[in-house]
Design an enzyme around this catalytic site. Structure first.
Site, PDB file in Angstrom:
ATOM      1  N   ALA A  75       0.819  -1.208   0.000  1.00  0.00           N
ATOM      2  CA  ALA A  75       0.000   0.000   0.000  1.00  0.00           C
ATOM      3  C   ALA A  75       0.855   1.261   0.000  1.00  0.00           C
ATOM      4  CB  ALA A  75      -0.947  -0.007   1.199  1.00  0.00           C
ATOM      5  N   THR A  76       1.990   1.220   0.675  1.00  0.00           N
ATOM      6  CA  THR A  76       2.856   2.403   0.708  1.00  0.00           C
ATOM      7  C   THR A  76       3.264   2.792  -0.711  1.00  0.00           C
ATOM      8  OG1 THR A  76       3.689   1.781   2.890  1.00  0.00           O
ATOM      9  CG2 THR A  76       5.033   3.327   1.608  1.00  0.00           C
ATOM     10  N   ASN A 155      -6.277   2.862  10.743  1.00  0.00           N
ATOM     11  CA  ASN A 155      -5.530   1.726  11.277  1.00  0.00           C
ATOM     12  C   ASN A 155      -5.273   1.818  12.772  1.00  0.00           C
ATOM     13  OD1 ASN A 155      -3.957   3.912   9.976  1.00  0.00           O
ATOM     14  ND2 ASN A 155      -2.241   2.945  11.008  1.00  0.00           N
ATOM     15  N   GLN A 183      -6.998  -1.162   5.509  1.00  0.00           N
ATOM     16  CA  GLN A 183      -7.616  -1.779   6.691  1.00  0.00           C
ATOM     17  C   GLN A 183      -9.059  -2.202   6.435  1.00  0.00           C
ATOM     18  OE1 GLN A 183      -6.264  -2.483   9.720  1.00  0.00           O
ATOM     19  NE2 GLN A 183      -4.262  -1.591   9.310  1.00  0.00           N
ATOM     20  N   SER A 203      -3.276  -3.813   0.386  1.00  0.00           N
ATOM     21  CA  SER A 203      -2.056  -4.534   0.705  1.00  0.00           C
ATOM     22  C   SER A 203      -2.370  -5.986   1.062  1.00  0.00           C
ATOM     23  CB  SER A 203      -1.380  -3.853   1.892  1.00  0.00           C
ATOM     24  OG  SER A 203      -0.197  -4.533   2.233  1.00  0.00           O
ATOM     25  N   HIS A 205      -0.620  -8.096   3.137  1.00  0.00           N
ATOM     26  CA  HIS A 205      -0.344  -8.639   4.475  1.00  0.00           C
ATOM     27  C   HIS A 205      -1.318  -8.201   5.566  1.00  0.00           C
ATOM     28  CE1 HIS A 205       1.826  -5.235   6.587  1.00  0.00           C
ATOM     29  NE2 HIS A 205       1.901  -4.787   5.350  1.00  0.00           N
ATOM     30  N   THR A 244       9.963  -6.939 -12.777  1.00  0.00           N
ATOM     31  CA  THR A 244       9.449  -8.308 -12.886  1.00  0.00           C
ATOM     32  C   THR A 244       8.391  -8.558 -11.818  1.00  0.00           C
ATOM     33  OG1 THR A 244      11.589  -9.017 -13.707  1.00  0.00           O
ATOM     34  CG2 THR A 244      10.125 -10.739 -12.850  1.00  0.00           C
ATOM     35  N   CYS A 332       5.883   3.007  16.908  1.00  0.00           N
ATOM     36  CA  CYS A 332       7.313   2.751  16.925  1.00  0.00           C
ATOM     37  C   CYS A 332       7.835   2.987  15.523  1.00  0.00           C
ATOM     38  CB  CYS A 332       7.609   1.318  17.326  1.00  0.00           C
ATOM     39  SG  CYS A 332       7.889   1.119  19.060  1.00  0.00           S
TER      40      CYS A 332
END
Ligand SMILES: *Cc1c(COP(=O)(O)O)cnc(C)c1O
Length: 388
Positions: A75-76, A155, A183, A203, A205, A244, A332
């Site tokens: 997503a970034t 998030n 999210q 995203s 993950h 790729t 963090c």
């Protein structure tokens, strides 16, 4: 009842890869390992077929066309491609950008980049529950506004913005609307047509898929979204993202998104029931505790962000580190612990932020895990409180 520790309650940060997702990915590492661009032989063709199937799986979940899905590393990257890509495409037209104080850092840092590069940016504030005011958005839109970026669901505090209303405002004002749905995918019904969404980032993950894979939906008609590619190379992904293709990742993302959209209402019900339990118990047992964010009906079903006065979140997290993995109200970053910008934006002060925790459930979370976690959190909170 046997429980494996630690219990994972940080599903806004990332999620466990689903077993079935892993299974469909595996052959693409060692058996069907062709380059999806090498379509003149079987290895490449099979890889390409798998990529196109995954593209359809993603598109179907959003009511988009296959050709509107661009695979990225996450997503970034998608947000960078959309934001900087539009800025550069329209740079001679003095484009203006609008976003919101509670967005993910990916969006905020892109807008900071825009400002540093001479573009004009308006940052909208939010109310105490994290909602933007539609009237404020309408007033902020100008003739040269090119892009409005507002996340579907937050998030940290789970706020679900009125995406269809925002889409309508942007469409009427003739500017592009991007939503970071990272999210929200698999939790909310998303429809780029009825919601007037022009760009959408997602995203793998965060939805029980692999890390390092994501996508950007880019509308191709009514209106066609123009943007300048950010990675040049072999003109992959309709020239919008060279390099790729990550075939196993893409296959995993396709599987994860199609699984996540199946039975999501049933999962939401089970997940929110567990979330409600831990929320109600913490509120009942911890004096003056308070939920950060909106009421349950306007919040992600798996989200709880809560202020537990008198105990540092980091102390609670460390005291439970072998039992429960969860997050604090502070992000963090690579070097330091910074108070969350989202909690700041809804009006918390630094001390309240440092005494806030974030719990993120998933469909892998069990009621037993939640019952034990609730008890342990209350117990340890009281222990630490007494010591201080
Ligand atoms: C995790 C997350 C991102 C970043 O996604 P990556 O794929 O890890 O780059 C962006 N926005 C939101 C809302 C997120 O939760």
């Amino acid at each position: 009842m046997s429980i494996n520790y630690p219990i994972y309650l940080d599903n806004h940060a990332t999620t466990q890869v689903d077993q079935k997702v892993l299974e469909v990915m595996l052959p693409y590492f060692t058996k069907i390992y062709g380059n999806a661009s090498s379509k003149n032989h079987k290895f490449g063709n099979d890889a390409s077929t798998a990529v196109e199937k995954a593209r359809s799986q993603v598109a179907n979940c959003l009511n988009a066309k296959d050709s509107e899905i661009i695979f990225t590393s996450g997503a970034t990257e998608s947000i960078n491609l959309a934001t900087k890509g539009i800025a550069e495409y329209f740079k001679n037209k003095n484009p203006h950008f609008i976003t919101v104080a509670t967005e993910h850092k990916a969006t905020l840092d892109c807008h900071e980049w825009l400002e540093n590069n001479g573009y004009e940016v308006t940052l909208l504030g939010v109310d105490s529950e994290g909602f933007i005011q539609l009237e404020e958005l309408k007033k902020a839109i100008k003739d040269n506004t090119k892009l409005v970026s507002i996340m579907t669901a937050n998030n940290e505090i789970g706020t679900i913005q009125p995406i269809a209303d925002i889409g309508k405002i942007c469409r009427e004002a003739n500017c592009y609307f991007m939503t970071d749905a990272t999210q929200a995918i698999g939790k909310l019904k998303l429809d780029v047509e009825s919601m007037n969404i022009d760009l959408l980032a997602g995203s793998g993950h965060k939805i029980h898929g692999p890390k390092g894979i994501g996508f950007l939906y880019v509308r191709r008609s009514n209106p066609h979204v123009y943007l300048k590619e950010q990675i040049n190379g072999g003109k992959h992904e309709r020239s919008m993202r060279s390099g790729t293709l990550n075939v196993p990742g893409i296959v995993g993302l396709g599987q994860a998104i199609s699984q996540s959209s199946k039975d999501f209402l049933t999962h939401n019900k089970l997940i929110s029931k567990m979330r409600d339990h831990i929320e109600n118990e913490l509120l009942k047992n911890i004096k003056n505790s308070k939920v950060n964010g909106p009421k349950k009906e306007h919040r992600l079903p798996n989200n709880l962000n809560i202020y537990l006065p008198g105990v540092e979140a980091e102390a609670l997290i460390i005291s439970l580190s072998d039992k429960i993995s969860f997050s604090s109200g502070s992000a963090c970053t690579t070097a330091s612990i910074e108070p969350s910008h989202a909690l700041k934006a809804i009006g918390l002060n630094d001390s309240q932020i440092h005494q806030s925790i974030r719990i993120g459930l998933s469909k892998k979370t069990t009621p037993d895990q939640i019952h034990i976690s609730t008890e342990l959190m209350i117990q340890n909170y009281k222990k630490i409180k007494q010591l201080s």
